[in-house]
Design a protein around this motif. Structure first.
Motif, PDB file in Angstrom:
ATOM      1  N   ALA A   4       0.955  -1.237   0.065  1.00  0.00           N
ATOM      2  CA  ALA A   4       0.079   0.052   0.039  1.00  0.00           C
ATOM      3  C   ALA A   4       0.904   0.978  -0.130  1.00  0.00           C
ATOM      4  N   GLN A   5       0.455   2.276  -0.760  1.00  0.00           N
ATOM      5  CA  GLN A   5       0.965   3.702  -0.691  1.00  0.00           C
ATOM      6  C   GLN A   5       0.565   4.354   0.586  1.00  0.00           C
ATOM      7  N   LEU A   6      -0.757   3.988   1.105  1.00  0.00           N
ATOM      8  CA  LEU A   6      -1.235   4.575   2.409  1.00  0.00           C
ATOM      9  C   LEU A   6      -1.311   3.610   3.446  1.00  0.00           C
ATOM     10  N   MET A   7      -0.634   3.979   4.576  1.00  0.00           N
ATOM     11  CA  MET A   7      -0.732   3.140   5.812  1.00  0.00           C
ATOM     12  C   MET A   7      -1.768   4.054   6.928  1.00  0.00           C
ATOM     13  N   LEU A   8      -2.618   3.453   7.529  1.00  0.00           N
ATOM     14  CA  LEU A   8      -3.374   4.216   8.578  1.00  0.00           C
ATOM     15  C   LEU A   8      -3.072   3.361   9.824  1.00  0.00           C
ATOM     16  N   ILE A   9      -2.774   4.203  11.031  1.00  0.00           N
ATOM     17  CA  ILE A   9      -2.471   3.768  12.229  1.00  0.00           C
ATOM     18  C   ILE A   9      -3.430   4.174  13.288  1.00  0.00           C
ATOM     19  N   GLY A  10      -3.981   3.432  13.760  1.00  0.00           N
ATOM     20  CA  GLY A  10      -4.845   3.740  15.035  1.00  0.00           C
ATOM     21  C   GLY A  10      -4.462   3.360  16.212  1.00  0.00           C
ATOM     22  N   GLU A  11      -5.102   3.429  17.385  1.00  0.00           N
ATOM     23  CA  GLU A  11      -4.672   3.329  18.765  1.00  0.00           C
ATOM     24  C   GLU A  11      -4.623   1.798  19.118  1.00  0.00           C
ATOM     25  N   THR A  15      -9.414  -2.011   0.562  1.00  0.00           N
ATOM     26  CA  THR A  15      -8.413  -3.014   0.180  1.00  0.00           C
ATOM     27  C   THR A  15      -7.114  -2.443  -0.540  1.00  0.00           C
ATOM     28  N   GLU A  16      -7.018  -1.023  -0.613  1.00  0.00           N
ATOM     29  CA  GLU A  16      -5.896  -0.541  -1.311  1.00  0.00           C
ATOM     30  C   GLU A  16      -4.888  -0.288  -0.226  1.00  0.00           C
ATOM     31  N   VAL A  17      -5.372   0.127   1.114  1.00  0.00           N
ATOM     32  CA  VAL A  17      -4.494   0.566   2.184  1.00  0.00           C
ATOM     33  C   VAL A  17      -4.294  -0.508   3.098  1.00  0.00           C
ATOM     34  N   PRO A  32       5.058   2.360   2.979  1.00  0.00           N
ATOM     35  CA  PRO A  32       4.107   3.336   2.418  1.00  0.00           C
ATOM     36  C   PRO A  32       4.738   4.656   2.291  1.00  0.00           C
ATOM     37  N   GLN A  33       4.155   5.471   1.379  1.00  0.00           N
ATOM     38  CA  GLN A  33       4.649   6.880   0.825  1.00  0.00           C
ATOM     39  C   GLN A  33       3.952   8.046   1.957  1.00  0.00           C
ATOM     40  N   VAL A  34       2.626   7.518   2.565  1.00  0.00           N
ATOM     41  CA  VAL A  34       1.968   8.307   3.314  1.00  0.00           C
ATOM     42  C   VAL A  34       1.322   7.458   4.685  1.00  0.00           C
ATOM     43  N   LEU A  35       1.273   8.321   5.544  1.00  0.00           N
ATOM     44  CA  LEU A  35       0.920   7.770   7.062  1.00  0.00           C
ATOM     45  C   LEU A  35      -0.199   8.659   7.597  1.00  0.00           C
ATOM     46  N   VAL A  36      -1.243   7.900   7.911  1.00  0.00           N
ATOM     47  CA  VAL A  36      -2.362   8.697   8.376  1.00  0.00           C
ATOM     48  C   VAL A  36      -2.543   8.151   9.695  1.00  0.00           C
TER      49      VAL A  36
END
Length: 186
Positions: free
Chosen positions: A36-43, A76-78, A115-119
């Motif tokens: 994924a280019q985008l990775m999301l990280i929660g708590e 499904t992309e992230v 990834p290139q982007v982290l949210v």
């Protein structure tokens, strides 16, 4: 780090680096596109995540999926992960020691995905991944670049369920994420 996904998941599954291993039903390592280019990280996982072994599957997960979809990004992309891989009791905030114990796993995931982007979803993820001084209401939607990786803190979906007045700001943040991904692809 030189590890495969299978080795990483085995390490996470057998991890006893903090006390959360004693109260978990299942580990929640993360899921999604391993490139994924985008990775999301929660708590950290909540009760439903602890039951299923998957991140963001309850009401917060449905909202996150809808927010991504609203800006043309499919789940499904992230890749979606959490700071800690086991549910803290009563869904409390992970302690600094618990977050530190899981950091090796999060770093390994990051190095496998690249990834290139982290949210960063919410204050806890922002604090442990980005900067201790991040304040979501003040800093949401603000880009920071480190070693070629673009990071943005934004509201955690569960916070938006408790305070729907912030949804418009979060949607604007996700529009900025979509724009950043387009910029990086061109």
């Amino acid at each position: 780090m030189g590890h495969t996904w299978m080795e990483l998941f085995e390490r996470i599954e057998g991890c006893e680096a903090c006390g959360l291993c004693k109260t978990r039903k299942r580990v929640v390592p993360g899921e999604g596109n391993p490139r994924a280019q985008l990775m999301l990280i929660g708590e950290g996982p909540g009760a439903e995540e602890d039951d299923q072994g998957r991140p963001f599957v309850g009401a917060s997960g449905a909202l996150l999926t809808a927010m991504l979809h609203s800006v043309g990004i499919e789940r499904t992309e992230v890749y979606i992960a959490n700071v800690v891989k086991c549910r803290p009791p009563q869904n409390r905030t992970p302690t600094p020691d618990e977050a530190a114990a899981c950091k090796v796993h999060l770093r390994a995931q990051f190095s496998l995905i690249l990834p290139q982007v982290l949210v960063l979803l919410g204050a806890t993820a922002s604090k442990y991944v980005m900067d201790e001084d991040v304040r979501i209401r003040r800093d949401h939607g603000t880009w920071t670049e480190r070693k070629g990786i673009w990071m943005m803190p934004t509201f955690h979906p569960s916070a938006l369920l408790h305070d729907p007045s912030q949804k418009k700001l979060a949607w604007q943040d996700f529009q900025a994420v979509r724009q950043k991904l387009k910029e990086l692809s061109s």
